[in-house]
Motif scaffolding. Structure first.
Motif, short mmCIF file in Angstrom:
data_model
loop_
_atom_site.label_atom_id
_atom_site.label_comp_id
_atom_site.label_asym_id
_atom_site.label_seq_id
_atom_site.Cartn_x
_atom_site.Cartn_y
_atom_site.Cartn_z
N GLY A 118 -56.38 5.97 -8.54
CA GLY A 118 -57.55 6.39 -8.88
C GLY A 118 -57.84 6.57 -10.45
O GLY A 118 -59.05 6.78 -10.94
N LEU A 119 -56.69 5.94 -11.35
CA LEU A 119 -56.83 5.55 -12.79
C LEU A 119 -58.09 4.62 -12.83
O LEU A 119 -58.74 4.82 -13.94
N SER A 120 -58.18 3.63 -12.25
CA SER A 120 -59.34 2.64 -12.52
C SER A 120 -60.50 3.20 -12.19
O SER A 120 -61.71 2.56 -12.76
N GLU A 121 -60.61 4.26 -11.65
CA GLU A 121 -61.93 4.94 -11.32
C GLU A 121 -62.38 5.75 -12.70
O GLU A 121 -63.58 6.51 -12.97
N ILE A 122 -61.52 6.06 -13.59
CA ILE A 122 -61.77 6.62 -14.90
C ILE A 122 -61.81 5.78 -16.19
O ILE A 122 -62.62 5.85 -16.95
N ILE A 123 -60.88 4.83 -16.33
CA ILE A 123 -60.57 3.99 -17.41
C ILE A 123 -61.25 2.50 -16.97
O ILE A 123 -60.74 1.94 -16.04
N GLN A 124 -62.05 2.18 -18.00
CA GLN A 124 -62.57 0.83 -17.76
C GLN A 124 -62.22 0.03 -18.81
O GLN A 124 -62.46 0.46 -20.11
N ASP A 125 -61.77 -1.21 -18.64
CA ASP A 125 -61.04 -1.78 -19.13
C ASP A 125 -61.99 -2.41 -20.52
O ASP A 125 -63.17 -2.81 -20.33
N ARG A 126 -61.42 -2.07 -21.73
CA ARG A 126 -62.13 -2.50 -23.21
C ARG A 126 -63.51 -1.76 -23.04
O ARG A 126 -64.55 -2.09 -23.92
N PHE A 127 -63.69 -0.56 -22.59
CA PHE A 127 -64.71 0.35 -22.84
C PHE A 127 -64.21 1.74 -23.35
O PHE A 127 -64.57 2.08 -24.26
N ASN A 128 -63.35 2.35 -22.49
CA ASN A 128 -62.69 3.37 -23.21
C ASN A 128 -61.18 3.39 -22.99
O ASN A 128 -60.54 4.38 -23.46
N GLY A 129 -60.56 2.03 -22.90
CA GLY A 129 -59.32 1.80 -22.88
C GLY A 129 -59.01 0.49 -22.44
O GLY A 129 -59.69 -0.44 -22.33
N LEU A 130 -57.69 0.13 -22.38
CA LEU A 130 -57.13 -0.95 -21.88
C LEU A 130 -56.32 -0.94 -20.23
O LEU A 130 -55.67 0.27 -20.39
N LEU A 131 -56.24 -1.70 -19.49
CA LEU A 131 -55.69 -1.58 -18.35
C LEU A 131 -54.55 -2.62 -18.38
O LEU A 131 -54.82 -3.78 -18.75
N CYS A 132 -53.44 -2.33 -17.55
CA CYS A 132 -52.21 -3.25 -17.39
C CYS A 132 -51.60 -2.95 -16.16
O CYS A 132 -52.30 -2.04 -15.22
N SER A 133 -50.70 -3.64 -15.57
CA SER A 133 -50.40 -3.57 -14.27
C SER A 133 -48.70 -3.56 -14.31
O SER A 133 -48.05 -4.44 -15.08
N PRO A 134 -48.05 -2.83 -13.55
CA PRO A 134 -46.51 -2.69 -13.33
C PRO A 134 -46.10 -4.03 -12.84
O PRO A 134 -44.86 -4.25 -12.86
N ALA A 135 -46.82 -4.63 -12.02
CA ALA A 135 -46.67 -6.18 -11.54
C ALA A 135 -46.33 -7.09 -12.58
O ALA A 135 -45.79 -8.01 -12.29
N GLN A 136 -46.89 -6.78 -13.73
CA GLN A 136 -46.78 -7.50 -14.88
C GLN A 136 -46.16 -6.85 -16.07
O GLN A 136 -46.94 -6.14 -16.83
N PRO A 137 -44.81 -6.42 -16.11
CA PRO A 137 -44.19 -5.37 -16.94
C PRO A 137 -44.75 -5.69 -18.51
O PRO A 137 -44.92 -4.96 -19.12
N GLU A 138 -44.82 -7.07 -18.85
CA GLU A 138 -45.19 -7.45 -20.22
C GLU A 138 -46.48 -6.93 -20.56
O GLU A 138 -46.79 -6.93 -21.79
N SER A 139 -47.52 -6.67 -19.48
CA SER A 139 -48.84 -6.41 -19.72
C SER A 139 -49.16 -5.24 -20.58
O SER A 139 -49.84 -4.88 -21.24
N LEU A 140 -48.13 -4.18 -20.40
CA LEU A 140 -48.21 -2.91 -21.12
C LEU A 140 -47.74 -3.25 -22.59
O LEU A 140 -48.56 -2.70 -23.47
N GLY A 141 -46.83 -3.94 -22.74
CA GLY A 141 -46.47 -4.54 -24.37
C GLY A 141 -47.57 -5.18 -24.96
O GLY A 141 -48.04 -4.82 -26.08
N VAL A 142 -48.30 -5.87 -24.15
CA VAL A 142 -49.77 -6.71 -24.91
C VAL A 142 -50.57 -5.66 -24.89
O VAL A 142 -51.11 -5.73 -26.26
N ALA A 143 -50.81 -4.62 -24.23
CA ALA A 143 -51.75 -3.75 -24.54
C ALA A 143 -51.27 -2.75 -25.71
O ALA A 143 -52.41 -2.57 -26.60
#
Length: 402
Positions: free
Chosen positions: A327-352
């Motif tokens: 349900g997190l993507s029902e709250i956080i909108q990418d580049r509107f109130n935050g950034l979204l990342c994915s555990p399937a791409q571990p480095e995406s958290l570091g990029v954010a």
């Protein structure tokens, strides 16, 4: 209208957000004139009655190998035996029967069933009362309530989960109305054959957060303050966060981790962390915590049913880095109130993390838009209106059929 609320735990025994939302709902409906009472499990034998803020609260001693609200983690086989008992714990039905006989409710609203098992539904139906089931997690699909195992989200249920939940979809046909705290969670259960005869609803949890009047502003040249608040557990992604944060070399930032968890897992996290960059600060109130950080991180590796911490961070004007899970993507909108990342791409958290560290204008824009993005989730009246409507409609339908 007399309503009995059944849950695994109740204040002062708080296992997570479900207990907080339940207490807000119960006390809010009581203030509106509804007669409410609560039945929860407890650590002591027998059935005991006390009052919490004027609400009658029955606590039933859990008839299982151990009481599940503890920081000490039992061994693997003991936990498995507990879940086998919890598949259908007929011994807990007597408490449901006794409280119904004492209180004569018009309806029973079930929340988390862990400890009670689906045997509670059978006892409520034996009393010919309507049932509303509120879904806070995936307990009805997975004994661990998470569908998360060996460091990743389960794409489908394993054989053990299917065995321990084999009779549950059929038992759920007794439920008159089902409420998911997110669309994701409701759809997940109904897609697996649950609640085929129930009316379906989504009621997002609310958080009563006044507009912040105080903020600990970051001093010039001070490190950027990232923060995590919540349970310290593997499925919450705390270790992943620590590793990705520490992998960002040259970043002038600190990571603050607030919350509690199983003692052995917390010790593991502390061994991972560089104390010069990562600080564990224990329990903090949301007001204190969010007033002192610049970016909140919700790195859940499991399908988060809702994510109230993301709502509360936004309500305090703090942008959020969150995963595209549940349900997190029902709250956080990418580049509107935050950034979204994915555990399937571990480095995406570091990029954010790096992006919000380096891009001050983006960070400030997300912070400016954060509170307004969750404004619909900040009013308790909205949530209470929706619960009250469903409760009254469900009772009315049952009476009409009678």
């Amino acid at each position: 209208m007399r309503a009995l609320f059944l849950n695994s735990l109740y204040d002062p025994h708080i296992g997570g957000g479900a207990e907080i939302i339940l207490q807000q709902t119960v006390e809010g409906l009581q203030k509106r004139g509804m007669d409410v009472m609560v039945l929860a499990t407890g650590p002591e034998k027998g059935l005991r009655l006390d009052r919490v803020n004027g609400v009658p609260v029955y606590r039933a001693g859990l008839s299982n190998l151990y009481w599940h609200h503890t920081q000490e983690r039992p061994g693997r086989f003991t936990r498995l035996a507990w879940h086998i008992v919890d598949r259908y714990n007929a011994r807990m039905r007597r408490y449901v029967r006794e409280v119904i006989a004492r209180e004569c409710p018009d309806i029973v609203i079930c929340h988390n069933l862990s400890g009670w098992s689906v045997s509670a539904w059978d006892e409520v139906k034996a009393a010919d009362l309507p049932i509303v089931q509120v879904l806070h997690d995936m307990y009805l699909l997975c004994p661990r309530s998470t569908m998360f195992n060996q460091g990743k989200t389960c794409p489908q249920r394993c054989g053990q989960c299917q065995t321990l939940r084999q009779p549950h979809p059929q038992a759920s046909q007794q439920v008159d109305a089902v409420i998911g705290v997110s669309r994701f969670l409701l759809d997940k259960l109904t897609a697996n054959g649950y609640f085929g005869l129930a009316t379906s609803h989504v009621i997002y949890n609310c958080s009563v957060v006044p507009k912040p009047t105080f903020r600990c502003e970051r001093l010039p040249n001070a490190p950027l303050r990232f923060g995590y608040m919540g349970t310290l557990s593997d499925n919450k992604g705390v270790a992943w966060l620590i590793e990705e944060f520490q992998a960002q070399k040259g970043m002038h930032a600190m990571l603050y981790i607030a919350g509690r968890g199983q003692l052995d897992y917390v010790a593991h996290l502390k061994r991972l962390a560089d104390p010069s960059r990562v600080r564990f600060i224990g329990y903090q109130s949301p007001q204190t915590f969010y007033s002192a950080i610049d970016v909140a991180v919700v790195p859940s590796r499991w399908a988060e049913p809702f994510g109230m911490v993301a709502v509360e961070a936004c309500a305090h004007g703090v942008p959020v880095i969150a995963t595209r899970m549940g349900g997190l993507s029902e709250i956080i909108q990418d580049r509107f109130n935050g950034l979204l990342c994915s555990p399937a791409q571990p480095e995406s958290l570091g990029v954010a993390l790096r992006t919000l560290h380096d891009d001050k204008p983006l960070r400030e824009r997300l912070a400016y838009q954060a509170r307004s993005s969750v404004s619909a989730l900040l009013g308790q009246d909205r949530m209470l209106d929706e619960y009250e409507t469903i409760i009254r409609q469900t009772v009315a339908k049952r009476k009409a059929r009678a």
